[in-house]
Write an enzyme that holds these catalytic residues in place. Structure first.
Site, PDB file in Angstrom:
ATOM      1  N   TYR A 115       0.773  -1.277   0.101  1.00 51.61           N
ATOM      2  CA  TYR A 115      -0.054  -0.075   0.024  1.00 51.61           C
ATOM      3  C   TYR A 115       0.876   1.099  -0.052  1.00 51.61           C
ATOM      4  CZ  TYR A 115      -3.245   3.438   1.491  1.00 51.61           C
ATOM      5  OH  TYR A 115      -4.183   4.696   1.475  1.00 51.61           O
TER       6      TYR A 115
ATOM      7  N   THR B  69     -13.720   6.098   6.206  1.00 44.52           N
ATOM      8  CA  THR B  69     -14.345   5.321   5.231  1.00 44.52           C
ATOM      9  C   THR B  69     -14.030   4.056   5.163  1.00 44.52           C
ATOM     10  OG1 THR B  69     -12.280   5.287   3.566  1.00 44.52           O
ATOM     11  CG2 THR B  69     -13.670   7.433   3.676  1.00 44.52           C
TER      12      THR B  69
END
Length: 325
Positions: free
Chosen positions: A205, A242
């Site tokens: 990531y 989120t």
């Protein structure tokens, strides 16, 4: 050795997260300035069906833009478009399918958009995933690297001529890349971009987000050298509540919930930095920046390595089957 290789990126990433949370504890989300109307301008927002992407698309449409939401959830996309069109009287939204884990799908999306005969003034590369278990795309790429970076690299390059044609001096076209503070912990291994030697979702990531920042700076240099009225910036929304965090370990997810309620930004607050980069008068003609909380901020030292920028660009072109810039 394997354990150390997996543990180091994990610690680096969580240290980045702690620094961001400390900042957000003592600093409010920046206040958006009054934005000029965007009537007649066209934008594409990847991942615009939910979260920050949806809030970005909704805000741009409220300014009068024609917003194309690009995503892989058709029903969710239809619902997002319906909601935006009900709320916005001046702008409008529509949905076009794209699967960012497939380079073929990216090319099909671009062709569908071109068939519409529309100009393109704003491209927001927002879609992303975080900390997914080891997984390969059908093209053989590591999941984070492909979805977060490589597909957006291809998408941007395939749309670059339209962005150039649509921009003009004093009214530039704008590209916005969704970065993250985790890029500070990132490293780019050009010989193992797909993390085949040792896999760590944290390292994968962080690498994908660093690649986006390197891409931002290199592209802006080329655009400036060519005299094109197109700017590209990387934006960092901070830590936002989120679905990105759904892949945290169970204990981390449990700890995240109470912390998120107090310290995380809302999706609308997180989207504000993308909207600012895409529409603010203050950002006209301004490119090659890393924006955090509405301010130009120093990104990682590695992100300014021009040799690495050029090598990553060349490697990326080869991986997606493009000629050099």
């Amino acid at each position: 050795m394997w354990l150390l290789s997996a543990l180091v990126p994990l610690l680096r990433l969580y240290l980045c997260g702690i620094r961001v949370l400390l900042y957000q504890m003592f600093n409010r989300s920046f206040e958006m300035p009054v934005l000029p109307k965007q009537n007649g301008r066209v934008a594409i927002v990847t991942g615009g069906t939910r979260g920050m992407g949806f809030e970005t698309a909704r805000r741009l449409a409220s300014l009068g833009m024609h917003v194309i939401i690009a995503g892989n959830e058709t029903e969710e996309g239809a619902a997002a478009v319906r909601r935006i069109n009900e709320e916005c009287s001046k702008g409008k939204a529509e949905f076009i399918f794209v699967d960012l884990t497939s380079l073929k799908s990216v090319r099909q999306f671009v062709q569908m958009f071109r068939d519409r005969g529309l100009p393109l003034h704003v491209l927001i590369n927002n879609a992303g995933v975080m900390l997914v278990p080891e997984r390969r795309t059908d093209d053989g790429f590591e999941f984070h690297f492909c979805l977060n970076y490589l597909s957006h690299f291809l998408l941007t390059n395939l749309l670059l001529d339209l962005l150039k044609e649509s921009g003009r001096q004093g009214r530039s076209s704008r590209i916005v890349n969704m970065a993250s503070a985790t890029h500070y912990a990132g490293e780019v291994n050009l010989e193992d971009l797909n993390k085949r030697t040792v896999y760590s979702s944290h390292a994968a990531y962080s690498q994908s987000k660093l690649a986006l920042v390197l891409f931002t700076y290199y592209l802006q240099e080329q655009l400036t050298a060519g005299g094109f009225a197109v700017t590209v910036n990387a934006v960092d929304p901070g830590m936002v509540d989120t679905a990105l965090y759904d892949n945290l370990w169970t204990l981390a997810r449990m700890m995240k919930k109470p912390v998120a309620n107090i310290l995380f930004r809302t999706p609308a607050e997180g989207a504000s930095v993308s909207v600012y980069a895409a529409a603010a008068s203050e950002m006209e003609g301004v490119g090659g920046c890393y924006l955090y909380n509405g301010r130009k901020t120093q990104s990682s030292d590695l992100s300014y390595d021009t040799e690495l920028q050029a090598k990553l660009w060349k490697k990326s072109c080869k991986l997606v089957g493009l000629q050099g810039f």
